[in-house]
Design a protein around this motif. Sequence first.
Motif, PDB file in Angstrom:
ATOM      1  N   LEU A  97       4.912 -16.354 -27.347  1.00 40.41           N
ATOM      2  CA  LEU A  97       4.061 -16.753 -26.215  1.00 40.41           C
ATOM      3  C   LEU A  97       2.958 -17.704 -26.679  1.00 40.41           C
ATOM      4  CD1 LEU A  97       3.692 -13.392 -24.248  1.00 40.41           C
ATOM      5  CD2 LEU A  97       5.037 -15.403 -23.630  1.00 40.41           C
ATOM      6  N   ILE A  98       2.368 -17.389 -27.823  1.00 41.03           N
ATOM      7  CA  ILE A  98       1.302 -18.252 -28.347  1.00 41.03           C
ATOM      8  C   ILE A  98       1.857 -19.644 -28.659  1.00 41.03           C
ATOM      9  CG2 ILE A  98      -0.266 -18.617 -30.294  1.00 41.03           C
ATOM     10  CD1 ILE A  98      -0.601 -15.561 -30.381  1.00 41.03           C
ATOM     11  N   ASN A  99       3.075 -19.676 -29.236  1.00 45.93           N
ATOM     12  CA  ASN A  99       3.674 -20.978 -29.549  1.00 45.93           C
ATOM     13  C   ASN A  99       3.895 -21.811 -28.289  1.00 45.93           C
ATOM     14  OD1 ASN A  99       3.710 -20.648 -32.268  1.00 45.93           O
ATOM     15  ND2 ASN A  99       5.804 -19.859 -32.348  1.00 45.93           N
ATOM     16  N   VAL A 100       4.356 -21.147 -27.221  1.00 49.39           N
ATOM     17  CA  VAL A 100       4.570 -21.877 -25.967  1.00 49.39           C
ATOM     18  C   VAL A 100       3.237 -22.436 -25.467  1.00 49.39           C
ATOM     19  CG1 VAL A 100       5.206 -21.640 -23.536  1.00 49.39           C
ATOM     20  CG2 VAL A 100       6.622 -20.586 -25.307  1.00 49.39           C
ATOM     21  N   TYR A 101       2.206 -21.576 -25.508  1.00 53.21           N
ATOM     22  CA  TYR A 101       0.867 -22.007 -25.082  1.00 53.21           C
ATOM     23  C   TYR A 101       0.402 -23.220 -25.887  1.00 53.21           C
ATOM     24  CZ  TYR A 101      -4.237 -21.911 -25.685  1.00 53.21           C
ATOM     25  OH  TYR A 101      -5.549 -22.255 -25.838  1.00 53.21           O
ATOM     26  N   VAL A 102       0.571 -23.132 -27.213  1.00 48.99           N
ATOM     27  CA  VAL A 102       0.112 -24.223 -28.077  1.00 48.99           C
ATOM     28  C   VAL A 102       0.851 -25.520 -27.750  1.00 48.99           C
ATOM     29  CG1 VAL A 102       0.094 -25.069 -30.455  1.00 48.99           C
ATOM     30  CG2 VAL A 102      -0.687 -22.765 -29.959  1.00 48.99           C
ATOM     31  N   GLU A 103       2.178 -25.432 -27.627  1.00 49.90           N
ATOM     32  CA  GLU A 103       2.967 -26.638 -27.364  1.00 49.90           C
ATOM     33  C   GLU A 103       2.578 -27.271 -26.036  1.00 49.90           C
ATOM     34  OE1 GLU A 103       4.951 -28.286 -29.214  1.00 49.90           O
ATOM     35  OE2 GLU A 103       4.934 -26.866 -30.877  1.00 49.90           O
ATOM     36  N   VAL A 104       2.434 -26.426 -25.010  1.00 47.30           N
ATOM     37  CA  VAL A 104       2.133 -26.962 -23.683  1.00 47.30           C
ATOM     38  C   VAL A 104       0.778 -27.661 -23.683  1.00 47.30           C
ATOM     39  CG1 VAL A 104       1.522 -26.309 -21.323  1.00 47.30           C
ATOM     40  CG2 VAL A 104       3.591 -25.395 -22.374  1.00 47.30           C
ATOM     41  N   PHE A 105      -0.247 -26.995 -24.237  1.00 40.98           N
ATOM     42  CA  PHE A 105      -1.578 -27.580 -24.136  1.00 40.98           C
ATOM     43  C   PHE A 105      -1.828 -28.691 -25.139  1.00 40.98           C
ATOM     44  CE2 PHE A 105      -2.227 -24.029 -21.372  1.00 40.98           C
ATOM     45  CZ  PHE A 105      -3.077 -24.552 -20.425  1.00 40.98           C
ATOM     46  N   ARG A 106      -0.958 -28.778 -26.166  1.00 45.86           N
ATOM     47  CA  ARG A 106      -1.078 -29.952 -27.041  1.00 45.86           C
ATOM     48  C   ARG A 106      -0.356 -31.158 -26.469  1.00 45.86           C
ATOM     49  NH1 ARG A 106      -0.846 -28.893 -33.370  1.00 45.86           N
ATOM     50  NH2 ARG A 106       1.334 -28.567 -32.916  1.00 45.86           N
ATOM     51  N   GLY A 107       0.600 -30.915 -25.556  1.00 48.07           N
ATOM     52  CA  GLY A 107       1.387 -32.020 -25.013  1.00 48.07           C
ATOM     53  C   GLY A 107       0.829 -32.608 -23.725  1.00 48.07           C
ATOM     54  N   LEU A 108      -0.110 -31.885 -23.104  1.00 46.83           N
ATOM     55  CA  LEU A 108      -0.636 -32.344 -21.817  1.00 46.83           C
ATOM     56  C   LEU A 108      -1.892 -33.188 -22.012  1.00 46.83           C
ATOM     57  CD1 LEU A 108      -0.491 -29.194 -19.516  1.00 46.83           C
ATOM     58  CD2 LEU A 108       0.818 -31.290 -19.256  1.00 46.83           C
ATOM     59  N   PRO A 109      -2.019 -34.300 -21.244  1.00 42.64           N
ATOM     60  CA  PRO A 109      -3.290 -35.027 -21.261  1.00 42.64           C
ATOM     61  C   PRO A 109      -4.383 -34.146 -20.657  1.00 42.64           C
ATOM     62  CG  PRO A 109      -1.587 -36.271 -20.112  1.00 42.64           C
ATOM     63  CD  PRO A 109      -1.043 -34.908 -20.350  1.00 42.64           C
ATOM     64  N   ALA A 110      -5.599 -34.235 -21.209  1.00 40.35           N
ATOM     65  CA  ALA A 110      -6.707 -33.420 -20.713  1.00 40.35           C
ATOM     66  C   ALA A 110      -6.937 -33.666 -19.220  1.00 40.35           C
ATOM     67  CB  ALA A 110      -7.979 -33.743 -21.497  1.00 40.35           C
ATOM     68  N   LEU A 111      -6.762 -34.912 -18.807  1.00 39.88           N
ATOM     69  CA  LEU A 111      -7.003 -35.255 -17.407  1.00 39.88           C
ATOM     70  C   LEU A 111      -6.060 -34.474 -16.487  1.00 39.88           C
ATOM     71  CD1 LEU A 111      -9.001 -37.110 -16.074  1.00 39.88           C
ATOM     72  CD2 LEU A 111      -7.286 -38.912 -16.068  1.00 39.88           C
ATOM     73  N   ALA A 112      -4.788 -34.331 -16.913  1.00 33.90           N
ATOM     74  CA  ALA A 112      -3.810 -33.596 -16.106  1.00 33.90           C
ATOM     75  C   ALA A 112      -4.217 -32.133 -15.988  1.00 33.90           C
ATOM     76  CB  ALA A 112      -2.415 -33.721 -16.716  1.00 33.90           C
ATOM     77  N   VAL A 113      -4.662 -31.539 -17.115  1.00 34.84           N
ATOM     78  CA  VAL A 113      -5.093 -30.137 -17.091  1.00 34.84           C
ATOM     79  C   VAL A 113      -6.282 -29.967 -16.141  1.00 34.84           C
ATOM     80  CG1 VAL A 113      -6.024 -28.252 -18.471  1.00 34.84           C
ATOM     81  CG2 VAL A 113      -4.261 -29.728 -19.425  1.00 34.84           C
ATOM     82  N   LEU A 114      -7.249 -30.880 -16.240  1.00 31.84           N
ATOM     83  CA  LEU A 114      -8.443 -30.776 -15.392  1.00 31.84           C
ATOM     84  C   LEU A 114      -8.083 -30.916 -13.920  1.00 31.84           C
ATOM     85  CD1 LEU A 114     -11.071 -32.849 -17.428  1.00 31.84           C
ATOM     86  CD2 LEU A 114     -10.888 -30.380 -17.209  1.00 31.84           C
ATOM     87  N   PHE A 115      -7.185 -31.846 -13.606  1.00 34.42           N
ATOM     88  CA  PHE A 115      -6.809 -32.050 -12.204  1.00 34.42           C
ATOM     89  C   PHE A 115      -6.067 -30.843 -11.661  1.00 34.42           C
ATOM     90  CE2 PHE A 115      -6.954 -36.951 -11.563  1.00 34.42           C
ATOM     91  CZ  PHE A 115      -8.298 -36.915 -11.889  1.00 34.42           C
ATOM     92  N   ILE A 116      -5.195 -30.234 -12.486  1.00 33.18           N
ATOM     93  CA  ILE A 116      -4.484 -29.038 -12.034  1.00 33.18           C
ATOM     94  C   ILE A 116      -5.490 -27.925 -11.746  1.00 33.18           C
ATOM     95  CG2 ILE A 116      -2.930 -27.181 -12.765  1.00 33.18           C
ATOM     96  CD1 ILE A 116      -1.333 -29.312 -14.293  1.00 33.18           C
ATOM     97  N   LEU A 117      -6.437 -27.737 -12.667  1.00 33.51           N
ATOM     98  CA  LEU A 117      -7.392 -26.642 -12.504  1.00 33.51           C
ATOM     99  C   LEU A 117      -8.369 -26.898 -11.357  1.00 33.51           C
ATOM    100  CD1 LEU A 117      -8.287 -25.758 -16.198  1.00 33.51           C
ATOM    101  CD2 LEU A 117      -6.912 -24.433 -14.594  1.00 33.51           C
TER     102      LEU A 117
END
Lengths: 237, 224
Positions: A72-92
């Motif tokens: 689970l941690i590996n999935v979390y790491v991969e996802v959040f390392r691959g996403l642009p910060a802007l995309a994460v902020l817009f989703i949230l």
Amino acid sequence: MTLVEKIELYSLTLLKGAGFTIGITVITFCVAVALGLLFGAIKAFNAKRELSSLLSFTDAVLYLSGRLLVLLINVYVEVFRGLPALAVLFILYFGLAYAGLQLGSFAAAVLGLGLIGGAMLTEVFRAGFGSIHQGQREAALAVGMTPLDALRHIILPQTWRITLPPLANYAIGLLKDTAIVSAIAAPEIMFFARNLVTRTFDTEIIYLLVAVIYFCLSFPLARLADRFEARARAGVR
Amino acid sequence: MIEFLTVYAENWASWWPQIRAAIWVTLGLTGFAYVLAMVVGMLIALGRMSRSALLRGLCKGYVEFMRGVPTLVILFLIYFGLPSFGIVFDAFWAGVIGLGLSMGGYIAEVFRSGLQAIHYGQREAALAVGMTPVQAFRYVTLPLAFRIILPPMLNMLILLLKDSSLAALITAPELMLTAKDLASSTFLPMHLYLLVGVLYLALTLPMSFVARHIEARMRLGAAR
């Protein structure tokens, strides 16, 4: 207004945002370090546990749940390392509001940047913990320390040499990344700059001032990072 | 969950043409900016190793500046600030230049550490057998350094691809901006931002797997 007066006036306005920038950087840094320490420790200590040491049913359950956690941690790491910060902020910020959960821009920024930072620091701390020989922990336990004592007094102090340089570099990157939270209306330096620009049209002066302010904020951090790096290299020799 | 997914099925025909065009813009931004960053990085790296103290200082200043100032500020300076001096770029090229200049500072450090890791005896030997300095650089130092440089260069490419989303804020019509436009016209922000998130992952994950694979192989080679 003369140029000097303008610079003075604009700097004062922009510095109001600097407080928010520093605040969001510090809080996000703490969140990211907490996440990174926790997940990094889980990853590092599960990597060292081996199948051959399984003795009982509880050992087997522990082993399997550890593996699952690491996955689970590996999935979390991969996802959040691959996403642009802007995309994460817009989703949230925009996405969750649509789903009925309205986060403030400060909360969304800390959560978003914190999750991204946590993913990055998980690998940093994993490498740090991974570099410490198991015998160190076993010796600490053998002289009667609790596992927590061993972590606090024996393992952590030794990991700093490896983790401090990337931590300092992360802090610099984070400080710069906070510029984009203006896109979700958080009142930091860039946000004030954009407001000033729409009122005064002194685009080039204002953004140059912004660049200078960010540079002044990150310069001490960069020197700190250089010193950590030099010290880490010296220790290896 | 099913309801959530049916929205994609219903809107896919109208979204896809715009999204597909935006993917190409994102890839174009990344590609051009990467080439620019490599050129800038190589020049700055060579400048930092030059004999002239002035040149060394200037190039160090460039790296420090790019390390200390957010990419977004560089983009805003180029897109909104430069027109005051009569220099106007459209959003795409302003994005390419801003991302390239900013990343160039980092790539310069990658190049420099790679080139400096090569023992100077290699270059001296090349000169001793009659190569010109340019030939020694081209045929001896550079190929040796390439191996050290490659893994971090791939990571820089991934970073650049993610950073290209910043160009949305100077209105370059790439993935993020397209998603934002679609989100405000359809009122489906969660669907669209998740979709671009997945698209970014689809682009970055394969690259990071390749990067890790190469890194592992290089380490194997060095251990031998």
